[in-house]
Write a protein that holds these residues in place. Sequence first.
Motif, PDB file in Angstrom:
ATOM      1  N   LEU A  60       0.833  -1.208   0.000  1.00  0.00           N
ATOM      2  CA  LEU A  60       0.000   0.000   0.000  1.00  0.00           C
ATOM      3  C   LEU A  60       0.869   1.260   0.000  1.00  0.00           C
ATOM      4  N   ALA A  61       1.942   1.214   0.802  1.00  0.00           N
ATOM      5  CA  ALA A  61       2.834   2.376   0.881  1.00  0.00           C
ATOM      6  C   ALA A  61       3.489   2.640  -0.480  1.00  0.00           C
ATOM      7  N   ARG A  62       3.817   1.544  -1.210  1.00  0.00           N
ATOM      8  CA  ARG A  62       4.447   1.677  -2.519  1.00  0.00           C
ATOM      9  C   ARG A  62       3.462   2.251  -3.538  1.00  0.00           C
ATOM     10  N   ASP A  63       2.199   1.829  -3.451  1.00  0.00           N
ATOM     11  CA  ASP A  63       1.227   2.215  -4.473  1.00  0.00           C
ATOM     12  C   ASP A  63       0.528   3.541  -4.195  1.00  0.00           C
ATOM     13  N   LEU A  64       0.531   3.964  -2.926  1.00  0.00           N
ATOM     14  CA  LEU A  64      -0.224   5.177  -2.578  1.00  0.00           C
ATOM     15  C   LEU A  64       0.235   6.444  -3.324  1.00  0.00           C
ATOM     16  N   PRO A  65       1.559   6.666  -3.473  1.00  0.00           N
ATOM     17  CA  PRO A  65       1.981   7.926  -4.110  1.00  0.00           C
ATOM     18  C   PRO A  65       1.366   8.136  -5.494  1.00  0.00           C
ATOM     19  N   GLY A  66       1.126   7.067  -6.260  1.00  0.00           N
ATOM     20  CA  GLY A  66       0.565   7.237  -7.599  1.00  0.00           C
ATOM     21  C   GLY A  66      -0.950   7.136  -7.646  1.00  0.00           C
ATOM     22  N   ALA A  67      -1.567   6.838  -6.502  1.00  0.00           N
ATOM     23  CA  ALA A  67      -2.999   6.533  -6.509  1.00  0.00           C
ATOM     24  C   ALA A  67      -3.854   7.710  -6.975  1.00  0.00           C
ATOM     25  N   ILE A  68      -3.469   8.928  -6.569  1.00  0.00           N
ATOM     26  CA  ILE A  68      -4.266  10.101  -6.961  1.00  0.00           C
ATOM     27  C   ILE A  68      -4.184  10.278  -8.471  1.00  0.00           C
ATOM     28  N   LEU A  99      -8.594   7.185  -6.218  1.00  0.00           N
ATOM     29  CA  LEU A  99      -9.319   7.689  -5.051  1.00  0.00           C
ATOM     30  C   LEU A  99     -10.674   8.237  -5.474  1.00  0.00           C
ATOM     31  N   ARG A 100     -11.640   8.091  -4.595  1.00  0.00           N
ATOM     32  CA  ARG A 100     -12.939   8.715  -4.848  1.00  0.00           C
ATOM     33  C   ARG A 100     -13.562   9.083  -3.514  1.00  0.00           C
ATOM     34  N   MET A 101     -14.568   9.947  -3.569  1.00  0.00           N
ATOM     35  CA  MET A 101     -15.232  10.374  -2.343  1.00  0.00           C
ATOM     36  C   MET A 101     -16.633   9.773  -2.261  1.00  0.00           C
ATOM     37  N   VAL A 102     -17.044   9.426  -1.039  1.00  0.00           N
ATOM     38  CA  VAL A 102     -18.442   9.101  -0.775  1.00  0.00           C
ATOM     39  C   VAL A 102     -18.923  10.069   0.313  1.00  0.00           C
ATOM     40  N   TYR A 103     -20.239  10.168   0.441  1.00  0.00           N
ATOM     41  CA  TYR A 103     -20.826  11.178   1.323  1.00  0.00           C
ATOM     42  C   TYR A 103     -21.908  10.554   2.195  1.00  0.00           C
ATOM     43  N   GLN A 104     -21.792  10.799   3.508  1.00  0.00           N
ATOM     44  CA  GLN A 104     -22.793  10.255   4.429  1.00  0.00           C
ATOM     45  C   GLN A 104     -23.669  11.389   4.968  1.00  0.00           C
ATOM     46  N   GLY A 147       4.561  11.684   4.264  1.00  0.00           N
ATOM     47  CA  GLY A 147       4.511  13.058   3.773  1.00  0.00           C
ATOM     48  C   GLY A 147       3.555  13.232   2.603  1.00  0.00           C
ATOM     49  N   LEU A 148       2.613  12.267   2.452  1.00  0.00           N
ATOM     50  CA  LEU A 148       1.671  12.370   1.336  1.00  0.00           C
ATOM     51  C   LEU A 148       0.349  12.968   1.778  1.00  0.00           C
ATOM     52  N   ILE A 149       0.217  13.247   3.075  1.00  0.00           N
ATOM     53  CA  ILE A 149      -1.101  13.642   3.565  1.00  0.00           C
ATOM     54  C   ILE A 149      -1.532  14.982   2.992  1.00  0.00           C
ATOM     55  N   VAL A 150      -0.609  15.914   2.805  1.00  0.00           N
ATOM     56  CA  VAL A 150      -1.012  17.231   2.283  1.00  0.00           C
ATOM     57  C   VAL A 150      -1.532  17.123   0.844  1.00  0.00           C
ATOM     58  N   PRO A 151      -0.772  16.469  -0.078  1.00  0.00           N
ATOM     59  CA  PRO A 151      -1.345  16.312  -1.425  1.00  0.00           C
ATOM     60  C   PRO A 151      -2.660  15.512  -1.430  1.00  0.00           C
ATOM     61  N   LEU A 152      -2.742  14.479  -0.610  1.00  0.00           N
ATOM     62  CA  LEU A 152      -3.984  13.689  -0.558  1.00  0.00           C
ATOM     63  C   LEU A 152      -5.139  14.560  -0.083  1.00  0.00           C
ATOM     64  N   GLN A 153      -4.865  15.342   0.962  1.00  0.00           N
ATOM     65  CA  GLN A 153      -5.899  16.180   1.536  1.00  0.00           C
ATOM     66  C   GLN A 153      -6.320  17.302   0.586  1.00  0.00           C
ATOM     67  N   ARG A 154      -5.346  17.782  -0.203  1.00  0.00           N
ATOM     68  CA  ARG A 154      -5.690  18.802  -1.211  1.00  0.00           C
ATOM     69  C   ARG A 154      -6.642  18.215  -2.232  1.00  0.00           C
ATOM     70  N   TRP A 155      -6.363  16.973  -2.642  1.00  0.00           N
ATOM     71  CA  TRP A 155      -7.263  16.310  -3.599  1.00  0.00           C
ATOM     72  C   TRP A 155      -8.651  16.142  -2.975  1.00  0.00           C
ATOM     73  N   VAL A 156      -8.694  15.721  -1.720  1.00  0.00           N
ATOM     74  CA  VAL A 156      -9.977  15.534  -1.023  1.00  0.00           C
ATOM     75  C   VAL A 156     -10.740  16.864  -0.967  1.00  0.00           C
ATOM     76  N   ARG A 161     -12.235   7.129  -0.305  1.00  0.00           N
ATOM     77  CA  ARG A 161     -12.120   5.699  -0.598  1.00  0.00           C
ATOM     78  C   ARG A 161     -10.976   5.482  -1.578  1.00  0.00           C
ATOM     79  N   TRP A 162     -10.270   4.370  -1.414  1.00  0.00           N
ATOM     80  CA  TRP A 162      -9.211   3.999  -2.361  1.00  0.00           C
ATOM     81  C   TRP A 162      -9.572   2.655  -2.966  1.00  0.00           C
ATOM     82  N   ASP A 163      -9.828   2.674  -4.279  1.00  0.00           N
ATOM     83  CA  ASP A 163     -10.080   1.421  -4.985  1.00  0.00           C
ATOM     84  C   ASP A 163      -8.759   0.956  -5.582  1.00  0.00           C
ATOM     85  N   HIS A 164      -8.111   0.033  -4.886  1.00  0.00           N
ATOM     86  CA  HIS A 164      -6.834  -0.487  -5.364  1.00  0.00           C
ATOM     87  C   HIS A 164      -7.115  -1.486  -6.488  1.00  0.00           C
ATOM     88  N   PRO A 165      -6.389  -1.360  -7.612  1.00  0.00           N
ATOM     89  CA  PRO A 165      -6.708  -2.202  -8.778  1.00  0.00           C
ATOM     90  C   PRO A 165      -6.601  -3.700  -8.479  1.00  0.00           C
TER      91      PRO A 165
END
Length: 278
Positions: free
Chosen positions: A26-34, A39-44, A84-93, A62-66
């Motif tokens: 997961l750590a290896r694949d996360l940097p390219g996931a965005i 990644l996608r969002m769901v809403y409750q 150190g990926l939380i800021v880019p991930l959070q920006r995408w969110v 949500r992360w749909d890993h292939p």
Amino acid sequence: VKAQGKNGVRASGEALVEESARRSRLARDLPGAIARGELRMVYQPVAGAEERRVLGVEALVRWDHPELGPVPPEEFIGLAEDDGLIVPLQRWVLATATAEHARLVAGGRDLKLGVNISVRHLQARCLVEDVTRALEGSGLPAHLLMVEVTESVLMDDDERLLAELAELSALGCVVSLDDFGKGYSSLAYLARLPVQVLKMDRGFVSGIDTDPRVAALVGSVVDLGRTLGMDVVAEGVETRAQLEVLTALGCRFLQGWHIGRPVPAADLPARVDGFDPA
Ligand code: C2E
Ligand code: CA
Ligand code: CA
Ligand code: CA
């Protein structure tokens, strides 16, 4: 019994190896996931107990890993924080959720959007900037955005984190304290926090209809919120019985599977307009 014990030991050893293999995968694949669009969002929905209508939604990533399939946020938010990926991930969110929400409210629906924020993003000192950019990019009015932070902000006694939260309030955003009651909440700190909403952890709600002491405790959290001028949202409302006890205790905002499961943005209009909490 002996063989079982041996198997047990081997099984748990194997499980550990598997777990750490999954983690590094997961750590290896996360940097390219965005960039790969995984990644996608769901809403409750969050409903008003009195209004009996949906008043807002919480955005959940949500992360749909292939190959591994859906990966829950609890498994990758921590990895993103460590790498150190939380800021880019959070920006995408922030960009995605505000854009999807702006479309939802464009027709005149009056709904708030809750977005979960990592305390690491606050520590990185660019949250206010990133929120401002998301609001400008989407056209979403600031008062419709609620930023959800957890009690871990209390663990970091850096005054600048609180100042940054106050800056978000000054922008017009709502700030909420998530998972309230789960961990370290100190009542002394609570009065100093620049937050307008308490999200009561679902641990409180689960025993509310069976244990009168739990109900009494929830009642006092609701009173505490009233005393501090904060709205209280109950999380994890799974049954009608829980909804009824919470309503009787004066809890005005309800979230959980009984109100609605998280859904993609496309399914929200039907959920919001046709809401029926029976
Ligand atoms: P949270 O902020 O406390 O979000 C509520 C979690 O409870 C969600 O899990 C939701 O699906 C689940 N839930 C809702 N209603 C019920 C219910 O009635 N019963 C039960 N048992 N569970 C319910 P989810 O989506 O797996 O998210 C887990 C956590 O991951 C979130 O907890 C939040 O802390 C974090 N998270 C999710 N999205 C993001 C994000 O975009 N950014 C950051 N930094 N964290 C996120
Ligand atoms: Ca939350
Ligand atoms: Ca700053
Ligand atoms: Ca929560």
